[in-house]
Design an enzyme around this catalytic site. Structure first.
Site, short mmCIF file in Angstrom:
data_model
loop_
_atom_site.label_atom_id
_atom_site.label_comp_id
_atom_site.label_asym_id
_atom_site.label_seq_id
_atom_site.Cartn_x
_atom_site.Cartn_y
_atom_site.Cartn_z
N ARG A 106 60.19 -68.66 43.07
CA ARG A 106 60.95 -67.99 42.01
C ARG A 106 62.00 -68.99 41.54
O ARG A 106 62.86 -69.40 42.33
CB ARG A 106 61.60 -66.70 42.53
CG ARG A 106 62.61 -66.13 41.55
CD ARG A 106 63.06 -64.73 41.89
NE ARG A 106 62.00 -63.77 41.58
CZ ARG A 106 62.21 -62.46 41.47
NH1 ARG A 106 63.41 -61.95 41.65
NH2 ARG A 106 61.20 -61.65 41.20
N HIS A 133 56.38 -63.62 34.52
CA HIS A 133 56.44 -62.90 35.80
C HIS A 133 55.04 -62.32 36.06
O HIS A 133 54.84 -61.10 36.06
CB HIS A 133 57.50 -61.79 35.70
CG HIS A 133 57.93 -61.24 37.03
ND1 HIS A 133 57.47 -61.72 38.25
CD2 HIS A 133 58.80 -60.23 37.34
CE1 HIS A 133 58.03 -61.03 39.23
NE2 HIS A 133 58.84 -60.13 38.71
N GLN A 136 54.20 -59.42 38.67
CA GLN A 136 54.64 -58.08 38.28
C GLN A 136 53.61 -57.43 37.36
O GLN A 136 53.29 -56.24 37.50
CB GLN A 136 56.01 -58.15 37.59
CG GLN A 136 56.56 -56.79 37.22
CD GLN A 136 56.97 -55.97 38.43
OE1 GLN A 136 57.72 -56.44 39.26
NE2 GLN A 136 56.47 -54.74 38.53
N ASP A 222 62.66 -53.59 30.19
CA ASP A 222 63.24 -54.38 31.28
C ASP A 222 64.72 -54.57 30.94
O ASP A 222 65.17 -54.22 29.83
CB ASP A 222 62.50 -55.73 31.35
CG ASP A 222 62.90 -56.59 32.54
OD1 ASP A 222 63.56 -56.09 33.47
OD2 ASP A 222 62.55 -57.79 32.54
N CYS A 262 59.93 -52.93 35.63
CA CYS A 262 59.67 -53.76 36.82
C CYS A 262 60.74 -53.60 37.89
O CYS A 262 60.50 -53.92 39.05
CB CYS A 262 59.53 -55.22 36.42
SG CYS A 262 61.03 -55.96 35.76
N ARG A 290 53.19 -54.00 44.04
CA ARG A 290 53.42 -55.44 44.21
C ARG A 290 52.80 -55.89 45.54
O ARG A 290 52.19 -56.95 45.63
CB ARG A 290 54.93 -55.75 44.22
CG ARG A 290 55.65 -55.52 42.89
CD ARG A 290 55.28 -56.54 41.85
NE ARG A 290 55.52 -57.91 42.27
CZ ARG A 290 56.70 -58.55 42.20
NH1 ARG A 290 57.75 -57.93 41.70
NH2 ARG A 290 56.81 -59.80 42.59
#
Ligand code: CP
Ligand code: NVA
Length: 308
Positions: A106, A133, A136, A222, A262, A290
């Site tokens: 990340r 991402h 996700q 988001d 998310c 996830r």
């Protein structure tokens, strides 16, 4: 450099057929997990997780997931490794990938993870960059399929910031054959070239977020300010005020439309509490998935297809 390693740096690193396999496999892996049935295909394998930004879900799902697959996960961050003291990414990739079997990162710019992957002997997974991402969206689409069946031919409304989640939805739409209605405030427009799209058939831009939600099968949003952009927070709060997903916006969507986020969420900013905590929200399934989808992903990148 070794040839033939598969990475998952952006969503389109996997083709439609591979993604469909992963969704089928995620279901099998999830069922086994729910029955406490041991599933240890990655016994003796090691995952290194490198975090340059905070995380709850990504760290937990990768760490627990690797453990459940019979392997081990090691957490590294830039605060207390040489990565934070200027060791070149290329050198870190050479060293780390000689000691472990798979790496999750990340970080900030996508270019960092691309450089790491170019010098890695083992598969590298994007656990979030400024641009994408992909893990996700793997979980989100699996969640959609679980609740509503195939996503091909459906329409997703993206409301808010043109961020890493938005660009990954756009890539996924092109590969899996669905549409995205994008609505962002003035000055925060989507730049399709950032998603590396081949065409523009799979998304449509709307100035009005209410119109973007008209008749859609899924509404998703988001945070207004992603990690790394905190200095813009106050300006963004003003600019995004009309881009909150509330019950009026959800009322524009199809009757059986779902809501996704998310997480982490800011109730009262990008989403009203009545929506995220309401009956159409599937955010907890999304978060749980996830775990299952990333287990399927790690198994696939290390062992290829398994049909047991
Ligand atoms: N959704 C997500 O990636 O959450 P974390 O930042 O907690 O990992
Ligand atoms: N867009 C958000 C997602 C967090 C999981 C961010 O990058 O901060």
């Amino acid at each position: 450099m070794t040839l033939g390693i598969r990475h998952f740096l952006q969503f389109r690193d996997l083709d439609r057929e591979e993604l469909e396999y992963l969704f089928r496999r995620s279901r099998v892996i999830k069922e086994r997990f729910k029955r406490y049935q041991p599933h240890h295909p990655l016994a003796d394998r090691t995952l290194a997780m490198i975090f340059e930004k905070s995380s709850t879900r990504t760290r937990l799902s990768f760490e627990a997931g690797m453990h459940q697959l019979g392997g081990v996960a090691i957490y590294l961050n830039t605060r207390d490794t040489q990565l934070g003291r200027g060791e070149p990414v290329e050198d870190a990739a050479q060293v780390i990938s000689r000691m472990v079997d798979i790496v999750m990162i990340r970080t900030f710019e996508q270019a960092i993870i691309e450089r790491f992957a170019r010098h890695s002997r083992v598969p590298v997974i994007n656990g979030l960059t400024n641009e994408f991402h992909p893990c996700q969206i793997l979980a989100d689409i699996f969640t959609y399929i679980e609740h509503r069946g195939e996503i091909r031919g459906r329409t997703v409304a993206w409301i808010g910031d043109a961020n890493n989640m938005c660009y990954t939805w756009l890539q996924a739409a092109e590969i899996l054959g669905f549409k995205v209605h994008v609505s962002t405030p003035p000055g925060y427009a989507v730049e399709p070239e950032q998603a590396g799209l081949d065409g523009t058939d799979h998304f449509q831009v709307f100035a009005d977020p209410m119109q973007a939600c008209q008749g859609v099968d899924l509404v998703t949003t988001d945070v207004w300010t992603s990690m790394g952009f905190e200095a813009e927070n106050e300006v963004r709060k003003q600019a995004f005020v009309d881009w909150q997903v509330d019950t009026d916006m959800m009322a524009m969507a199809a009757r059986d439309a779902l809501f996704m986020h998310c997480l982490p969420a800011h109730r009262g900013e990008e989403v009203a509490p009545e929506v995220i905590d309401g009956p159409r929200s599937v955010v907890w399934d999304e978060a749980e998935n996830r775990l299952h989808t990333q287990k399927a992903l790690m198994e696939y990148l290390l062992l290829g297809r398994i049909e047991d």
